[in-house]
Scaffold this motif. Structure first.
Motif, PDB file in Angstrom:
ATOM      1  N   PHE A 144       0.840  -1.191   0.000  1.00 54.85           N
ATOM      2  CA  PHE A 144       0.000   0.000   0.000  1.00 54.85           C
ATOM      3  C   PHE A 144       0.875   1.240   0.000  1.00 54.85           C
ATOM      4  O   PHE A 144       2.008   1.207   0.479  1.00 54.85           O
ATOM      5  CB  PHE A 144      -0.892   0.032   1.251  1.00 54.85           C
ATOM      6  N   ASP A 145       0.318   2.343  -0.491  1.00 54.81           N
ATOM      7  CA  ASP A 145       1.052   3.595  -0.426  1.00 54.81           C
ATOM      8  C   ASP A 145       1.085   4.095   1.016  1.00 54.81           C
ATOM      9  O   ASP A 145       0.658   3.393   1.931  1.00 54.81           O
ATOM     10  CB  ASP A 145       0.485   4.627  -1.407  1.00 54.81           C
ATOM     11  N   SER A 146       1.557   5.299   1.226  1.00 53.24           N
ATOM     12  CA  SER A 146       1.787   5.805   2.575  1.00 53.24           C
ATOM     13  C   SER A 146       0.519   5.908   3.419  1.00 53.24           C
ATOM     14  O   SER A 146       0.594   5.951   4.644  1.00 53.24           O
ATOM     15  CB  SER A 146       2.464   7.178   2.519  1.00 53.24           C
ATOM     16  N   ARG A 147      -0.647   5.892   2.785  1.00 51.02           N
ATOM     17  CA  ARG A 147      -1.899   5.969   3.539  1.00 51.02           C
ATOM     18  C   ARG A 147      -2.277   4.648   4.184  1.00 51.02           C
ATOM     19  O   ARG A 147      -3.129   4.598   5.047  1.00 51.02           O
ATOM     20  CB  ARG A 147      -3.040   6.426   2.629  1.00 51.02           C
TER      21      ARG A 147
ATOM     22  N   ARG B  89      -3.924   0.778   4.331  1.00 56.00           N
ATOM     23  CA  ARG B  89      -5.184   0.234   3.843  1.00 56.00           C
ATOM     24  C   ARG B  89      -6.312   1.234   4.114  1.00 56.00           C
ATOM     25  O   ARG B  89      -6.497   1.690   5.226  1.00 56.00           O
ATOM     26  CB  ARG B  89      -5.508  -1.087   4.537  1.00 56.00           C
ATOM     27  N   LEU B  90      -7.051   1.549   3.066  1.00 52.39           N
ATOM     28  CA  LEU B  90      -8.194   2.447   3.199  1.00 52.39           C
ATOM     29  C   LEU B  90      -9.479   1.653   3.056  1.00 52.39           C
ATOM     30  O   LEU B  90      -9.590   0.793   2.187  1.00 52.39           O
ATOM     31  CB  LEU B  90      -8.173   3.528   2.118  1.00 52.39           C
TER      32      LEU B  90
ATOM     33  N   ALA C 222     -10.689   8.179  -2.451  1.00 51.34           N
ATOM     34  CA  ALA C 222     -10.141   6.937  -3.007  1.00 51.34           C
ATOM     35  C   ALA C 222     -10.536   5.762  -2.121  1.00 51.34           C
ATOM     36  O   ALA C 222     -10.485   5.850  -0.903  1.00 51.34           O
ATOM     37  CB  ALA C 222      -8.629   7.024  -3.112  1.00 51.34           C
TER      38      ALA C 222
ATOM     39  N   SER D 253      -9.064   2.767  -2.316  1.00 48.17           N
ATOM     40  CA  SER D 253      -7.946   1.863  -2.108  1.00 48.17           C
ATOM     41  C   SER D 253      -6.638   2.600  -2.323  1.00 48.17           C
ATOM     42  O   SER D 253      -6.545   3.490  -3.161  1.00 48.17           O
ATOM     43  CB  SER D 253      -8.022   0.683  -3.064  1.00 48.17           C
ATOM     44  N   SER D 254      -5.661   2.216  -1.570  1.00 48.14           N
ATOM     45  CA  SER D 254      -4.315   2.744  -1.764  1.00 48.14           C
ATOM     46  C   SER D 254      -3.383   1.601  -2.156  1.00 48.14           C
ATOM     47  O   SER D 254      -2.180   1.709  -1.998  1.00 48.14           O
ATOM     48  CB  SER D 254      -3.835   3.422  -0.485  1.00 48.14           C
TER      49      SER D 254
END
Length: 129
Positions: A28-31, A33-34, A44, A46-47
């Protein structure tokens, strides 16, 4: 003075067990799990950067996540650049590792651990994400 293993050594022993049981890694990116947003359509859902199930890629990641045995566990005040979520065959999360560039990973609740060869992990990320 203690003659037992250093805290970093104890964590290093448990990480291969997590990687050995994982058959999937979600990146996942820096965010992190969304969860899908219900009310805001512009948010968004999903990250997710990569969903890796290839056994060769997982073996290469295992090699890339070697930790320096001589470094102490730290507690850096910085955000994670990427998240690596290790998942087993039942879909259960085994561990979440946050990548702190250039050469540290965060494994809650253990702390921040220094990588032995961060360039190997960066090469893996370039190839699989």
């Amino acid at each position: 003075m203690s003659t037992g293993p250093r805290p970093n050594e104890q964590v290093m022993r448990s990480l291969p067990d997590v990687r050995g049981r994982a058959n999937r890694v979600l990146v996942f990116d820096s965010r992190g799990r969304l969860e899908p947003a219900r009310k805001r359509r512009d948010r968004a859902s999903s990250s997710l950067v990569a969903d890796v199930t290839d056994s060769n890629a997982l073996a290469a990641l295992l090699a890339a996540l070697r930790l320096r045995p001589d470094s102490d566990i730290m507690d850096w005040i910085s955000r994670r650049d990427l998240w690596l979520e290790f998942v087993d065959g039942r879909g259960d999360t085994l561990a979440n590792l946050g990548l702190l560039r250039p050469d540290w990973v965060r494994w809650d609740p253990h702390g921040d651990l220094q990588l032995a060869a961060p360039d190997v992990l960066n090469a893996w990320l370039s190839a699989w994400t």
